[in-house]
Scaffold this active site. Structure first.
Site, PDB file in Angstrom:
ATOM      1  N   LYS A  78       0.663  -1.210  -0.089  1.00  0.00           N
ATOM      2  CA  LYS A  78      -0.091   0.006   0.004  1.00  0.00           C
ATOM      3  C   LYS A  78       0.960   1.028  -0.033  1.00  0.00           C
ATOM      4  CE  LYS A  78      -3.617   2.449   2.579  1.00  0.00           C
ATOM      5  NZ  LYS A  78      -4.531   2.264   3.570  1.00  0.00           N
TER       6      LYS A  78
ATOM      7  N   LYS B 214      -2.056  -1.291  -3.740  1.00  0.00           N
ATOM      8  CA  LYS B 214      -3.128  -0.351  -3.629  1.00  0.00           C
ATOM      9  C   LYS B 214      -2.173   0.945  -3.724  1.00  0.00           C
ATOM     10  CE  LYS B 214      -6.166   1.979  -0.396  1.00  0.00           C
ATOM     11  NZ  LYS B 214      -6.521   2.028   0.897  1.00  0.00           N
TER      12      LYS B 214
HETATM   13  C1  PBG Z   1      -7.044   3.750   5.567  1.00  0.00           C
HETATM   14  C2  PBG Z   1      -7.513   3.434   4.319  1.00  0.00           C
HETATM   15  C3  PBG Z   1      -7.578   4.175   3.007  1.00  0.00           C
HETATM   16  C4  PBG Z   1      -7.976   3.764   1.983  1.00  0.00           C
HETATM   17  C5  PBG Z   1      -8.535   2.574   2.417  1.00  0.00           C
HETATM   18  N1  PBG Z   1      -8.204   2.361   4.002  1.00  0.00           N
HETATM   19  C6  PBG Z   1      -6.649   5.787   3.138  1.00  0.00           C
HETATM   20  C7  PBG Z   1      -5.730   5.895   3.538  1.00  0.00           C
HETATM   21  O1  PBG Z   1      -4.894   5.113   3.748  1.00  0.00           O
HETATM   22  O2  PBG Z   1      -5.384   7.269   3.832  1.00  0.00           O
HETATM   23  C8  PBG Z   1      -8.243   4.347   0.807  1.00  0.00           C
HETATM   24  C9  PBG Z   1      -9.316   3.962  -0.239  1.00  0.00           C
HETATM   25  C10 PBG Z   1      -9.529   4.783  -1.301  1.00  0.00           C
HETATM   26  O3  PBG Z   1      -8.967   5.800  -1.642  1.00  0.00           O
HETATM   27  O4  PBG Z   1     -10.353   4.319  -2.102  1.00  0.00           O
HETATM   28  N2  PBG Z   1      -6.906   2.630   6.390  1.00  0.00           N
END
Ligand code: PBG
Length: 332
Positions: free
Chosen positions: A202, A256
């Protein structure tokens, strides 16, 4: 790869593209409804929806409404729904205790969906950010996002979600050691059947902006997430993270965001051959929708093309806000 292509004109690669029938015969990958996981946003209340301004077509749903949405998704053949709670600023805390409350919004929604629509798989989110007064995925102590204490909280969160009936747990926090700790706790507490889809690779991405609006974390977030989420310049590190999470007990892994990281998707799938997913995140959805709304792109076509790109990159599925719209098109 064996060289089987004779020179022109013996080989004319356009021959196989001459008609829809021939193109169908030689198509290498196909998107199906089975590939879709639908992320949805939850809010407190009854029989209410709230449109998320930065994500046209996406709404926050109350628990009763999400049950209806889950039923519709199941009827469309979508195998899984993924829950993200919107938590009011006023009830966010520094100790994030709401995260492992058995009756929190997410756990109530899981129970309600599993009762009404048992056939759809429910995936949940494990990270402290919706509950955290400073918007981070982990506890903040003296300005630092602390790892090990956060992992203890994430394990409690995982157990509460498993108890509520979640089929797939999605740790999105990027702390070190959380998969092993969760797996051990799940085994010890009678949840050996619960799957973990680790958000392994991520990235610290600006494409999450609209999501933070949707879960009410934008205003709360102080600083950035670069000490725990990945640097966008790195690829080898993604493979180390995936390998680490598999060894700690992840059943599925995720990359991601999606579209800017398809090289990572392909590398993970080729290297490990395990169930691999990508999250086409909020910013990816927002930019396609915004262009479509302006008449600058054909919305349906770019939706399907973007999703088929994930299949071509070798993935087993995609978390996408387009899931119901794509399923409707695929079902004709
Ligand atoms: C946070 C989380 C995020 C997303 C999913 N879980 C955002 C972040 O890490 O700030 C993003 C998903 C999206 O942008 O559609 N745990």
């Amino acid at each position: 790869m064996a060289r089987t292509t004779a020179p022109f004109p013996t080989t004319r690669l356009r021959r196989n593209r001459r008609s829809p029938a021939l193109r169908a015969l030689v198509r290498e990958t196909t998107l199906t409804v089975d590939d879709l996981i639908w992320p949805v946003f939850l809010m407190e209340g009854e029989n209410e929806v709230y449109p998320v301004p930065s994500m046209p077509g996406v709404q926050r749903l109350t628990v009763d409404r999400v049950v209806t949405a889950a039923k519709e998704a199941a009827d469309l053949g979508i195998p899984a729904i993924c829950l993200f709670p919107y938590i009011e600023q006023a009830v966010k805390t520094e100790d994030c205790a709401g995260a492992w409350d058995p009756d929190n919004l997410s756990n109530r929604a899981t129970k309600a969906i599993k009762q009404a629509v048992p056939e759809i798989a429910v995936m949940t989110d494990i990270a402290l950010d919706p509950y955290n007064i400073n918007g981070h995925d982990g506890f903040v102590v003296d300005g630092e996002i602390v790892n090990d204490r956060t992992v203890e909280a994430l394990v409690k969160m995982a157990l509460a979600q498993a108890e509520a009936g979640a089929d797939v747990l999605g740790p999105s926090d990027m702390m070190d050691g959380r998969i092993g700790a969760m797996r051990a706790a799940l085994e010890a507490e009678g949840h050996s059947h619960v799957s973990i889809m680790s958000y392994s690779a991520k990235y610290a991405s600006a494409f999450y902006g609209p999501f933070r609006d949707a879960v009410g974390a934008s205003g709360a977030l102080t600083g950035d997430k670069k000490t725990y989420q990945m640097d966008p310049g790195n690829a080898d590190e993604a493979l180390r993270l995936v390998e680490r999470d598999l060894l700690e007990g992840a059943d599925m892994v995720m990359v991601k965001p999606g579209m800017p990281y398809l090289d990572i998707c392909r590398a993970v799938k080729d290297t490990f051959g395990v169930p691999t997913y990508a999250y086409q995140v909020s910013g990816e959805y927002a930019m396609l929708q915004a262009a479509a709304q302006n008449g600058w792109l054909d919305g349906e076509k770019v939706m399907m093309e973007s999703l088929s790109g994930f299949k071509r990159a070798g993935l087993d599925g995609i978390l996408t806000y387009f899931a119901p719209a794509a399923a409707r098109l695929l079902n004709g």
